[in-house]
Design a protein around this motif. Structure first.
Motif, PDB file in Angstrom:
ATOM      1  N   ARG A  78       0.835  -1.393   0.082  1.00 23.82           N
ATOM      2  CA  ARG A  78      -0.055   0.007   0.064  1.00 23.82           C
ATOM      3  C   ARG A  78       0.896   1.213   0.050  1.00 23.82           C
ATOM      4  NH1 ARG A  78      -4.445  -1.380   4.578  1.00 23.82           N
ATOM      5  NH2 ARG A  78      -5.954  -0.232   3.324  1.00 23.82           N
ATOM      6  N   GLY A  79       1.042   1.905  -1.225  1.00 24.79           N
ATOM      7  CA  GLY A  79       2.095   2.940  -1.326  1.00 24.79           C
ATOM      8  C   GLY A  79       1.260   4.149  -1.831  1.00 24.79           C
ATOM      9  N   GLY A  80       1.973   4.851  -2.728  1.00 26.06           N
ATOM     10  CA  GLY A  80       1.427   6.331  -3.421  1.00 26.06           C
ATOM     11  C   GLY A  80       0.921   5.741  -4.862  1.00 26.06           C
ATOM     12  N   LYS A  81       0.694   6.947  -5.468  1.00 28.80           N
ATOM     13  CA  LYS A  81       0.092   6.718  -6.879  1.00 28.80           C
ATOM     14  C   LYS A  81       1.071   6.978  -8.015  1.00 28.80           C
ATOM     15  CE  LYS A  81      -4.379   8.227  -4.829  1.00 28.80           C
ATOM     16  NZ  LYS A  81      -5.432   9.038  -4.935  1.00 28.80           N
ATOM     17  N   GLY A  82       2.109   7.070  -7.822  1.00 31.36           N
ATOM     18  CA  GLY A  82       3.327   7.030  -8.889  1.00 31.36           C
ATOM     19  C   GLY A  82       3.445   8.034  -9.528  1.00 31.36           C
ATOM     20  N   VAL A  83       3.004   9.348  -9.224  1.00 33.77           N
ATOM     21  CA  VAL A  83       3.116  10.475 -10.081  1.00 33.77           C
ATOM     22  C   VAL A  83       4.553  11.035 -10.342  1.00 33.77           C
ATOM     23  CG1 VAL A  83       2.485  12.969 -10.646  1.00 33.77           C
ATOM     24  CG2 VAL A  83       0.708  11.261  -9.970  1.00 33.77           C
ATOM     25  N   ALA A  84       5.145  11.459  -8.899  1.00 36.49           N
ATOM     26  CA  ALA A  84       6.505  11.704  -9.021  1.00 36.49           C
ATOM     27  C   ALA A  84       7.545  10.793  -9.518  1.00 36.49           C
ATOM     28  CB  ALA A  84       6.822  12.144  -7.504  1.00 36.49           C
ATOM     29  N   THR A  85       7.334   9.563  -8.830  1.00 32.61           N
ATOM     30  CA  THR A  85       8.229   8.399  -9.543  1.00 32.61           C
ATOM     31  C   THR A  85       8.267   8.393 -11.056  1.00 32.61           C
ATOM     32  OG1 THR A  85       7.909   7.296  -7.372  1.00 32.61           O
ATOM     33  CG2 THR A  85       8.662   6.044  -9.396  1.00 32.61           C
ATOM     34  N   ASN A  86       7.129   8.591 -11.665  1.00 28.99           N
ATOM     35  CA  ASN A  86       6.662   8.451 -13.155  1.00 28.99           C
ATOM     36  C   ASN A  86       7.551   9.569 -13.537  1.00 28.99           C
ATOM     37  OD1 ASN A  86       6.255   6.842 -15.500  1.00 28.99           O
ATOM     38  ND2 ASN A  86       4.608   8.293 -15.490  1.00 28.99           N
ATOM     39  N   ALA A  87       7.594  10.606 -12.851  1.00 26.72           N
ATOM     40  CA  ALA A  87       8.405  11.767 -13.477  1.00 26.72           C
ATOM     41  C   ALA A  87       9.753  11.631 -13.542  1.00 26.72           C
ATOM     42  CB  ALA A  87       8.129  13.028 -12.572  1.00 26.72           C
ATOM     43  N   GLY A  88      10.357  10.762 -12.491  1.00 26.95           N
ATOM     44  CA  GLY A  88      11.772  10.406 -12.670  1.00 26.95           C
ATOM     45  C   GLY A  88      12.098   9.501 -13.720  1.00 26.95           C
ATOM     46  N   VAL A  89      11.229   8.485 -13.862  1.00 28.98           N
ATOM     47  CA  VAL A  89      11.111   7.335 -14.873  1.00 28.98           C
ATOM     48  C   VAL A  89      11.451   8.300 -16.255  1.00 28.98           C
ATOM     49  CG1 VAL A  89       9.760   5.617 -16.009  1.00 28.98           C
ATOM     50  CG2 VAL A  89      10.311   5.593 -13.772  1.00 28.98           C
ATOM     51  N   SER A  90      10.482   9.080 -16.325  1.00 32.44           N
ATOM     52  CA  SER A  90      10.312   9.883 -17.811  1.00 32.44           C
ATOM     53  C   SER A  90      11.575  10.421 -18.146  1.00 32.44           C
ATOM     54  CB  SER A  90       9.159  10.716 -17.746  1.00 32.44           C
ATOM     55  OG  SER A  90       8.049  10.079 -17.695  1.00 32.44           O
ATOM     56  N   PHE A  91      12.106  11.123 -17.195  1.00 33.57           N
ATOM     57  CA  PHE A  91      13.405  11.848 -17.505  1.00 33.57           C
ATOM     58  C   PHE A  91      14.670  10.826 -17.740  1.00 33.57           C
ATOM     59  CE2 PHE A  91      11.705  15.786 -15.506  1.00 33.57           C
ATOM     60  CZ  PHE A  91      12.032  16.716 -16.487  1.00 33.57           C
ATOM     61  N   GLY A  92      14.682   9.867 -16.859  1.00 33.86           N
ATOM     62  CA  GLY A  92      15.511   8.804 -17.260  1.00 33.86           C
ATOM     63  C   GLY A  92      15.181   7.940 -18.515  1.00 33.86           C
ATOM     64  N   LEU A  93      14.210   7.866 -18.927  1.00 26.83           N
ATOM     65  CA  LEU A  93      14.240   7.404 -20.490  1.00 26.83           C
ATOM     66  C   LEU A  93      14.653   8.186 -21.372  1.00 26.83           C
ATOM     67  CD1 LEU A  93      10.615   5.605 -19.956  1.00 26.83           C
ATOM     68  CD2 LEU A  93      12.791   4.481 -19.974  1.00 26.83           C
ATOM     69  N   ALA A  94      14.263   9.584 -21.358  1.00 23.52           N
ATOM     70  CA  ALA A  94      14.779  10.528 -22.191  1.00 23.52           C
ATOM     71  C   ALA A  94      14.409  11.865 -21.740  1.00 23.52           C
ATOM     72  CB  ALA A  94      13.963  10.402 -23.798  1.00 23.52           C
ATOM     73  N   TRP A  95      15.400  12.845 -22.016  1.00 25.42           N
ATOM     74  CA  TRP A  95      14.875  14.024 -21.304  1.00 25.42           C
ATOM     75  C   TRP A  95      13.922  14.933 -21.961  1.00 25.42           C
ATOM     76  CZ3 TRP A  95      15.180  18.701 -24.052  1.00 25.42           C
ATOM     77  CH2 TRP A  95      15.954  18.520 -25.619  1.00 25.42           C
ATOM     78  N   GLN A  96      13.544  14.424 -23.235  1.00 25.03           N
ATOM     79  CA  GLN A  96      12.389  15.186 -23.730  1.00 25.03           C
ATOM     80  C   GLN A  96      11.058  14.432 -23.498  1.00 25.03           C
ATOM     81  OE1 GLN A  96      14.997  13.410 -25.390  1.00 25.03           O
ATOM     82  NE2 GLN A  96      15.764  14.245 -27.310  1.00 25.03           N
ATOM     83  N   ILE A  97      11.050  13.353 -22.976  1.00 24.53           N
ATOM     84  CA  ILE A  97       9.888  12.931 -22.547  1.00 24.53           C
ATOM     85  C   ILE A  97       9.648  13.321 -21.077  1.00 24.53           C
ATOM     86  CG2 ILE A  97       8.745  10.637 -21.645  1.00 24.53           C
ATOM     87  CD1 ILE A  97      10.065   9.131 -23.695  1.00 24.53           C
TER      88      ILE A  97
END
Length: 196
Positions: A103-122
Motif C-alpha cells: 500500500r503505497g503512493g500513486k506513482g506521479v512523482a516516481t513516473n516523472a523521474g522515470v520519464s526523465f530517465g528514459l529520455a529528457w525530452q519525455i
C-alpha cells in the motif's frame, strides 16, 4: 545473460528503488508521525504536504523522483535491452511497496523521474504538462494524470517507440489508482491546492 533474465533483473532493480517509502520515512524522522494516517493515506509528496511541512514535502517529491530516475539510468548501463522493465518496476515499487503491505503512493512523482530517465525530452513534456495543468487548475491529481498521459504521447511523437508501451501501461496504472480522485473531479469536489 539471456533476455528473460535481464528483464527480471531490471524489473527487480526498479522495484527495489521504487519501494523505498521516502514520504513515510521523512515524516517519521521529522517527528510528524505516520503520514498514512492523514489525508488520503498515501505516502507521496501531495499527502506529505497536508502535514503543513513544505520542506519535508519538497524532499519527498525530490526523492520520489530520484527513485524513478536512478534505476532507469542504471538499467541503461547494466540491462540496456530491458530499460522499460526497470521503469515499470520503479512505479510498481512506489505504488505497491512490499515493506508497507503493498500500500503505497500513486506513482506521479516516481513516473516523472522515470520519464526523465528514459529520455529528457519525455521528462520535459511530463514536467511542462504537469506545471501548466497545475497552474491552471490548482488540482494536483488532475496535473499528475495529465502528465503521465503526456509522457506516453510524447514518447510516440518524439520517436521513442521502445518506451511507448511501458509508458501507456504506467499511465493506465496511475489513472486507475486515481479512480477516487476522478469520481471527485466529476462531482467538482476534488480539493485544490491552497483551498480549504
Amino acid at each position: 545473460m539471456d533476455f528473460a533474465t535481464e528483464n527480471v533483473w531490471a524489473l527487480l532493480l526498479g522495484y527495489l528503488f521504487g519501494s523505498i517509502p521516502f514520504g513515510l520515512l521523512l515524516t517519521r524522522m521529522a517527528g510528524m508521525g505516520d503520514v498514512r494516517k492523514i489525508g488520503s493515506g498515501n505516502i507521496g509528496a501531495t499527502n506529505v504536504l497536508r502535514t503543513g511541512n513544505k520542506a519535508v514535502a519538497a524532499a519527498t517529491l525530490a526523492l520520489d523522483l530520484a527513485k524513478g530516475l536512478l534505476p532507469v539510468l542504471l538499467a541503461k548501463l547494466w540491462f540496456p535491452d530491458a530499460v522499460g522493465w526497470a521503469a515499470l518496476g520503479a512505479v510498481l515499487g512506489h505504488c505497491f511497496p512490499i515493506w508497507l503491505r503493498f500500500r503505497g503512493g500513486k506513482g506521479v512523482a516516481t513516473n516523472a523521474g522515470v520519464s526523465f530517465g528514459l529520455a529528457w525530452q519525455i521528462g520535459l513534456a511530463y514536467g511542462l504538462v504537469w506545471l501548466v495543468v497545475l497552474a491552471v487548475s490548482r488540482i494536483s491529481s488532475l496535473a499528475g494524470m495529465s502528465a503521465v498521459v503526456a509522457a506516453a504521447i510524447a514518447a510516440h511523437f518524439l520517436g521513442f517507440a521502445d518506451y511507448v508501451v511501458v509508458l501507456v501501461v504506467i499511465a493506465a496504472l496511475v489513472i486507475f489508482l486515481h479512480r477516487a480522485n476522478i469520481a471527485r473531479l466529476l462531482k467538482s469536489e476534488e480539493p485544490r491546492i491552497g483551498g480549504k
